[in-house]
Design an enzyme around this catalytic site. Structure first.
Site, mmCIF file in Angstrom:
data_model
loop_
_atom_site.group_PDB
_atom_site.id
_atom_site.type_symbol
_atom_site.label_atom_id
_atom_site.label_comp_id
_atom_site.label_asym_id
_atom_site.label_seq_id
_atom_site.Cartn_x
_atom_site.Cartn_y
_atom_site.Cartn_z
ATOM 1 N N SER A 113 -6.904 -0.745 7.666
ATOM 2 C CA SER A 113 -8.164 -1.185 7.066
ATOM 3 C C SER A 113 -9.141 -1.691 8.112
ATOM 4 O O SER A 113 -10.329 -1.809 7.819
ATOM 5 C CB SER A 113 -7.915 -2.254 6.000
ATOM 6 O OG SER A 113 -6.902 -3.125 6.383
ATOM 7 N N LYS A 129 1.939 0.341 15.032
ATOM 8 C CA LYS A 129 1.430 1.655 14.623
ATOM 9 C C LYS A 129 1.718 2.680 15.722
ATOM 10 O O LYS A 129 2.130 3.811 15.441
ATOM 11 C CB LYS A 129 -0.073 1.594 14.303
ATOM 12 C CG LYS A 129 -0.390 0.638 13.146
ATOM 13 C CD LYS A 129 -1.438 1.178 12.201
ATOM 14 C CE LYS A 129 -1.951 0.141 11.213
ATOM 15 N NZ LYS A 129 -1.496 0.296 9.841
ATOM 16 N N MET A 133 0.824 -1.213 0.000
ATOM 17 C CA MET A 133 0.000 0.000 0.000
ATOM 18 C C MET A 133 0.858 1.264 0.000
ATOM 19 O O MET A 133 0.622 2.193 -0.772
ATOM 20 C CB MET A 133 -0.936 0.011 1.218
ATOM 21 C CG MET A 133 -1.919 -1.126 1.275
ATOM 22 S SD MET A 133 -2.933 -1.276 -0.209
ATOM 23 C CE MET A 133 -4.038 0.103 0.011
ATOM 24 N N GLU A 167 -0.522 -4.081 10.043
ATOM 25 C CA GLU A 167 -1.806 -3.861 10.713
ATOM 26 C C GLU A 167 -1.705 -4.381 12.154
ATOM 27 O O GLU A 167 -2.308 -5.398 12.510
ATOM 28 C CB GLU A 167 -2.910 -4.588 9.923
ATOM 29 C CG GLU A 167 -4.320 -4.312 10.369
ATOM 30 C CD GLU A 167 -4.839 -2.954 9.949
ATOM 31 O OE1 GLU A 167 -4.033 -2.028 9.737
ATOM 32 O OE2 GLU A 167 -6.067 -2.800 9.865
ATOM 33 N N ASP A 200 10.795 3.076 5.380
ATOM 34 C CA ASP A 200 10.521 1.716 5.867
ATOM 35 C C ASP A 200 11.583 1.376 6.907
ATOM 36 O O ASP A 200 12.499 2.163 7.150
ATOM 37 C CB ASP A 200 10.494 0.707 4.704
ATOM 38 C CG ASP A 200 9.613 -0.496 5.049
ATOM 39 O OD1 ASP A 200 9.937 -1.221 6.011
ATOM 40 O OD2 ASP A 200 8.575 -0.698 4.381
ATOM 41 N N VAL A 231 2.076 0.918 7.726
ATOM 42 C CA VAL A 231 2.910 -0.182 8.244
ATOM 43 C C VAL A 231 2.002 -1.368 8.573
ATOM 44 O O VAL A 231 0.796 -1.330 8.300
ATOM 45 C CB VAL A 231 3.742 0.267 9.477
ATOM 46 C CG1 VAL A 231 4.694 1.398 9.087
ATOM 47 C CG2 VAL A 231 2.858 0.693 10.630
ATOM 48 N N ASN A 290 -15.356 -1.966 3.953
ATOM 49 C CA ASN A 290 -15.102 -3.340 4.399
ATOM 50 C C ASN A 290 -16.284 -3.903 5.173
ATOM 51 O O ASN A 290 -16.544 -5.105 5.152
ATOM 52 C CB ASN A 290 -13.836 -3.389 5.259
ATOM 53 C CG ASN A 290 -12.585 -3.243 4.402
ATOM 54 O OD1 ASN A 290 -12.649 -3.416 3.188
ATOM 55 N ND2 ASN A 290 -11.474 -2.898 5.021
ATOM 56 N N HIS A 321 -8.203 5.625 4.023
ATOM 57 C CA HIS A 321 -8.191 4.216 3.647
ATOM 58 C C HIS A 321 -8.190 4.066 2.127
ATOM 59 O O HIS A 321 -9.183 4.357 1.460
ATOM 60 C CB HIS A 321 -9.422 3.540 4.284
ATOM 61 C CG HIS A 321 -9.563 2.097 3.959
ATOM 62 N ND1 HIS A 321 -10.777 1.474 3.847
ATOM 63 C CD2 HIS A 321 -8.648 1.141 3.724
ATOM 64 C CE1 HIS A 321 -10.600 0.199 3.559
ATOM 65 N NE2 HIS A 321 -9.313 -0.017 3.475
HETATM 66 P P1 NAD Z 1 2.752 -4.773 3.716
HETATM 67 O O1 NAD Z 1 3.117 -5.861 4.655
HETATM 68 O O2 NAD Z 1 2.858 -5.003 2.260
HETATM 69 O O3 NAD Z 1 3.624 -3.485 4.045
HETATM 70 C C1 NAD Z 1 3.897 -3.015 5.318
HETATM 71 C C2 NAD Z 1 5.255 -2.346 5.283
HETATM 72 O O4 NAD Z 1 5.469 -1.674 6.494
HETATM 73 C C3 NAD Z 1 6.405 -3.326 5.103
HETATM 74 O O5 NAD Z 1 7.216 -2.907 4.017
HETATM 75 C C4 NAD Z 1 7.146 -3.250 6.421
HETATM 76 O O6 NAD Z 1 8.548 -3.456 6.285
HETATM 77 C C5 NAD Z 1 6.825 -1.849 6.866
HETATM 78 N N1 NAD Z 1 6.972 -1.661 8.290
HETATM 79 C C6 NAD Z 1 6.561 -2.470 9.280
HETATM 80 N N2 NAD Z 1 6.886 -1.941 10.481
HETATM 81 C C7 NAD Z 1 7.495 -0.767 10.237
HETATM 82 C C8 NAD Z 1 8.052 0.242 11.064
HETATM 83 N N3 NAD Z 1 8.037 0.118 12.392
HETATM 84 N N4 NAD Z 1 8.583 1.315 10.470
HETATM 85 C C9 NAD Z 1 8.615 1.428 9.146
HETATM 86 N N5 NAD Z 1 8.098 0.510 8.309
HETATM 87 C C10 NAD Z 1 7.557 -0.582 8.848
HETATM 88 O O7 NAD Z 1 1.268 -4.338 4.118
HETATM 89 P P2 NAD Z 1 0.199 -3.535 3.250
HETATM 90 O O8 NAD Z 1 -0.697 -4.498 2.595
HETATM 91 O O9 NAD Z 1 0.884 -2.507 2.460
HETATM 92 O O10 NAD Z 1 -0.652 -2.861 4.403
HETATM 93 C C11 NAD Z 1 -0.229 -1.728 5.091
HETATM 94 C C12 NAD Z 1 -1.392 -1.111 5.820
HETATM 95 O O11 NAD Z 1 -2.406 -0.780 4.885
HETATM 96 C C13 NAD Z 1 -2.054 -1.995 6.860
HETATM 97 O O12 NAD Z 1 -2.485 -1.186 7.908
HETATM 98 C C14 NAD Z 1 -3.223 -2.577 6.104
HETATM 99 O O13 NAD Z 1 -4.271 -2.972 6.956
HETATM 100 C C15 NAD Z 1 -3.633 -1.401 5.273
HETATM 101 N N6 NAD Z 1 -4.405 -1.717 4.074
HETATM 102 C C16 NAD Z 1 -4.103 -2.787 3.318
HETATM 103 C C17 NAD Z 1 -4.839 -3.047 2.176
HETATM 104 C C18 NAD Z 1 -4.509 -4.215 1.294
HETATM 105 O O14 NAD Z 1 -5.302 -4.549 0.427
HETATM 106 N N7 NAD Z 1 -3.363 -4.839 1.457
HETATM 107 C C19 NAD Z 1 -5.894 -2.205 1.815
HETATM 108 C C20 NAD Z 1 -6.164 -1.088 2.596
HETATM 109 C C21 NAD Z 1 -5.408 -0.856 3.723
#
Ligand code: NAD
Length: 730
Positions: A439, A417, A334, A412, A353, A410, A510, A460
């Site tokens: 999400s 967070k 995302m 979920e 990251d 980051v 959702n 979102h």
């Molecule tokens: P992902 O696992 O692909 O990416 C998360 C990233 O955050 C990773 O690259 C990780 O290294 C990084 N990270 C973790 N801890 C960290 C920290 N302390 N500091 C810096 N970086 C850190 O996950 P995603 O699918 O991109 O989801 C991210 C967020 O978006 C979540 O909250 C998720 O619920 C939300 N979201 C996801 C979707 C989806 O379809 N995947 C849709 C809407 C919202």
């Protein structure tokens, strides 16, 4: 004030310049038609005028018919509408015949359309009636007939003319998909005649007018012996085109879009008769589409209300909050997408990251998408370098200095967070707004980790970020107006459509999607054929069946959400039967598309092959199957009733957002105009009847909400009571 200016030069060439006062784009109104007709009459009747250039005083030619006008035209009923559209045909036919003798086809005056930029809808249908179309070489310009995308079809001669100009096969994507082209591809595809340097547009148009011969003015369909390119439906080749096109339309639309069917009918029947009769047939079909409640609902949601939301219908009165520098934390799926759309919109991005490698990988996503743009010729190497130059991929929070918005994406996990919120707030200025892309986690809860909960908000996005148009903005209990304005201004900058909702479990989108996927899964556990489940969904206009959608979302994420929901709801948790199915699949390692195994089977490359045969052993298909409509009602009502409850509870405060958000966020049957529009189409009384029936057989989750019963009792619809941005009573 007039929409068109008229001038005749010393060589006898009249120029009609379209320039609607107070608008950045020309749109056609009923008064505009009257004016244009008056000026055409004047030019044709003036012996001193040799020919006409029709152009625009703006950077674009015209954006089409004002759909608000169409919405109003319908109020007069079908007959008035038919007469109104026939009057438009008469004007365009007048331009096309240009005063020539109807028998000899001689003596007309050349009329050329000179398009400086975009011309869509009526903005291309008028040029189609001119004798030549010359466009400025403006790569940003879009030319074509996008009507089908808002539930209608080109009804001012565009359908009849384009089919006759290009033939059914070539015209099909332009009519059936609303495909738009830049001037060069429009020329290559035969939509226009010439592309010239922008500064040469009017001189070239004049040169053509002065050199035009009688023969140049006769449209192929008015000439003797005209044959439709590719053959008409009686011709063997033409016959095959129509068989194929009909199958394609039905395959793609499952027959739920009245516009696509009516368009095919207008094309097929129109191809068998002379041009003027074909125009009448086009009109008859056009009027029938306009009078269909589906087109009303689609125009309202996908045009009028979508635009109102994009223009800030629900933006609080705060000063301009344009984002200059955004910090995106988390460069995963995302975050990488959010960085890309931001940089593309000209915003400086700091992409953070936990490791440099992960941050770089996130930035590489932009590079990949830009390369794809280059392949499609929508992007240049220079522009790519410029966009990538705006993204600073790093692990260093100090780089956040000067950012005015943070988007956090980051893991979920509330503790991850919370840690990020603290680190960010130590690095950014006191004015910075913090937006979380969570999400599932309530915003009010996350905001307790913030020192500035009034500057904390949910933003979102949907996946994939570069393609999904909706952004759901979530107000926590303490979120202030400036944070909402900031989020809305950001969404406007990245050219997406916002909805603003209040904080509640799973927000709005959702909350409605989960009952849909759950209902599909529950039916599998009941022994309903999975094929029936998936096809019923598609046949009612859902783009993806619930089982396929579960595979896409991934079954492990489904399990995670199920566990969290169960923990929160305790004994009131209603979905144990659903969980039994997904837990059993997970045990077999069938985690969905990413595992190349789920409800569907996939080949080694991850391509979906069909429903997995093993489903039948795990959940045998019952002998007695429900009828199609019952399955469809279950699938639609499971989503729609959540939308109604979200409105009752004040999570949604504007049904426009509920409808637009449903279509753009999860593809809710677009033909219906959205969940509230669908309930209005069937009527609250019928909706309550369906709910009562489903509740009796399938349980309390189908109980009609009090609001729906109240509307039924009073004979009202949602748009009667809550339309036009009137707020909910909650
Ligand atoms: P992902 O696992 O692909 O990416 C998360 C990233 O955050 C990773 O690259 C990780 O290294 C990084 N990270 C973790 N801890 C960290 C920290 N302390 N500091 C810096 N970086 C850190 O996950 P995603 O699918 O991109 O989801 C991210 C967020 O978006 C979540 O909250 C998720 O619920 C939300 N979201 C996801 C979707 C989806 O379809 N995947 C849709 C809407 C919202």
């Amino acid at each position: 004030m007039t929409d068109f200016a008229y001038a005749v030069d010393g060589d006898g060439v009249a120029t009609i310049t379209w320039d609607v006062p107070g608008k950045s784009m020309n749109v056609m109104s009923m008064a505009g038609y009257g004016e244009l007709e008056g000026l055409i009459d004047r030019a044709l009747g003036d012996a001193g005028v040799k020919g006409v250039i029709l152009t625009s005083g703006k950077k674009d030619f015209a954006g089409g018919m004002d759909l608000n006008v169409i919405a109003r035209m319908k109020e007069g009923g079908a007959e008035a509408l038919f007469a109104g559209v026939m009057a438009i045909h008469a004007l365009l036919r007048k331009i096309e015949r240009a005063g020539m003798d109807p028998k000899t086809l001689k003596g007309g005056k050349p009329i050329v359309a000179a398009m400086p930029g975009t011309g869509v809808g009526i903005g291309y249908e008028i040029p189609l009636a001119c004798h030549r179309i010359i466009a400025a070489d403006n790569p940003k310009a879009k030319i074509g007939l996008p009507e089908i995308q808002v539930g209608i079809f080109p009804g001012a001669g565009g359908t009849t003319r384009l089919i006759r100009k290009l033939g059914a096969m070539v015209a099909a994507p332009f009519l059936l998909e609303g495909k738009l082209s830049d001037p060069k591809s429009a020329k290559a595809n035969g939509l226009i005649d010439e592309v010239v340097a922008p500064e040469a547009l009017l001189t070239r148009a004049k040169e053509w007018v002065l050199a035009a011969t009688d023969a140049d003015l006769v449209k192929p369909w008015d000439a003797k012996g005209y044959k439709m390119p590719g053959g008409n439906p009686y011709h063997p080749a033409g016959y095959m085109t129509f068989v194929g096109a009909n199958a394609m339309v039905m395959g793609k639309t499952m027959g739920v879009y009245p516009a696509a069917r009516a368009l095919m009918q207008a094309v097929y029947e129109g191809a068998l008769v002379p041009f003027d009769v074909a125009l009448k047939i086009e009109t008859r079909n056009f009027v029938s589409v306009l009078m269909n409640p589906s087109s009303t609902a689609m125009i309202r949601s996908l045009f009028i209300n979508k635009e109102a939301l994009e223009k800030g219908a629900n933006r609080p009165a705060a000063p301009d909050q344009t984002v200059r520098k955004v910090g995106v934390i988390g460069a995963g799926m995302m975050g990488a997408g959010i960085a890309y759309v931001s940089a593309l919109a000209g915003i400086e991005v700091v992409l953070i990251d936990a490791t440099q490698e992960a941050a770089d990988r996130g930035k590489a996503h932009s590079s990949d998408l830009l390369d794809k743009g280059i392949q499609r010729r929508a992007m240049t190497l220079d522009k790519k370098a410029e966009v990538l130059g705006r993204i600073n991929a790093t692990t260093d929070y100090a780089a956040l200095s000067g950012v005015d918005l943070i988007v956090e994406a980051v893991f979920e996990d509330p503790s991850v967070k919370a840690e990020v919120i603290a680190k960010v707030e130590a690095a950014v200025g006191p004015e910075c707004i913090f937006a979380s892309n969570t999400s599932t986690l309530p915003i009010t809860g996350l905001a307790t980790s913030s020192k500035r909960p009034d500057q904390f908000i949910g933003v979102h996005f949907f996946s994939p970020v570069d393609r999904m148009a909706l952004v759901e903005i979530i107000k926590g209990a303490q979120t202030g107006d400036r944070a909402v304005a900031k989020a809305l201004d950001f969404v406007r900058q990245i050219r997406k459509t916002p909805i603003v909702v209040n904080d509640a479990r799973y927000f709005y989108a959702n909350r409605c999607i989960l009952p849909y996927t759950n209902e599909g899964i529950r039916m599998v556990s009941e022994g309903v054929s999975p094929v029936l489940v998936e096809n019923a969904a598609k046949m009612v206009g859902m783009p993806v069946g619930p089982l396929q959608l579960t595979d896409e979302i991934s079954i492990d994420l489904g399990i995670k959400i199920a566990k969290a929901t169960k923990a929160a709801l305790g004994n009131a948790y209603p979905d144990d039967d659903v969980d039994a199915v997904i837990f059993a699949l997970a045990e077999k390692g069938r985690m969905g598309r990413k595992a190349k195994a789920g409800f569907y089977a996939y080949d080694a490359a991850g391509k979906r092959e069909g429903l997995w045969e093993g489903l039948g052993q795990m959940w045998p298909v019952a002998e007695d199957q429900p009828d199609l409509v019952t399955v469809q009602h279950r699938l639609l009502m499971s989503q729609v009733l959540e939308a109604v409850r979200a409105l009752e509870e004040g999570v949604l405060t504007d049904i426009r957002e509920g409808d637009v958000g449903a279509i753009l966020g999860w593809g809710f049957a677009p033909w219906s105009g959205g969940p509230f529009a669908w309930l209005d189409i069937i009527g609250a009384t019928k909706a309550v009847e369906i709910c009562d029936g489903l509740e009796a057989t399938h349980g309390v989750r189908y109980a009609a909400p009090a609001l729906l019963r109240d509307l039924a009792a009073k004979g009202e619809g949602f748009y009667d009571r809550f339309g036009g941005g009137r707020k909910s009573a909650a």
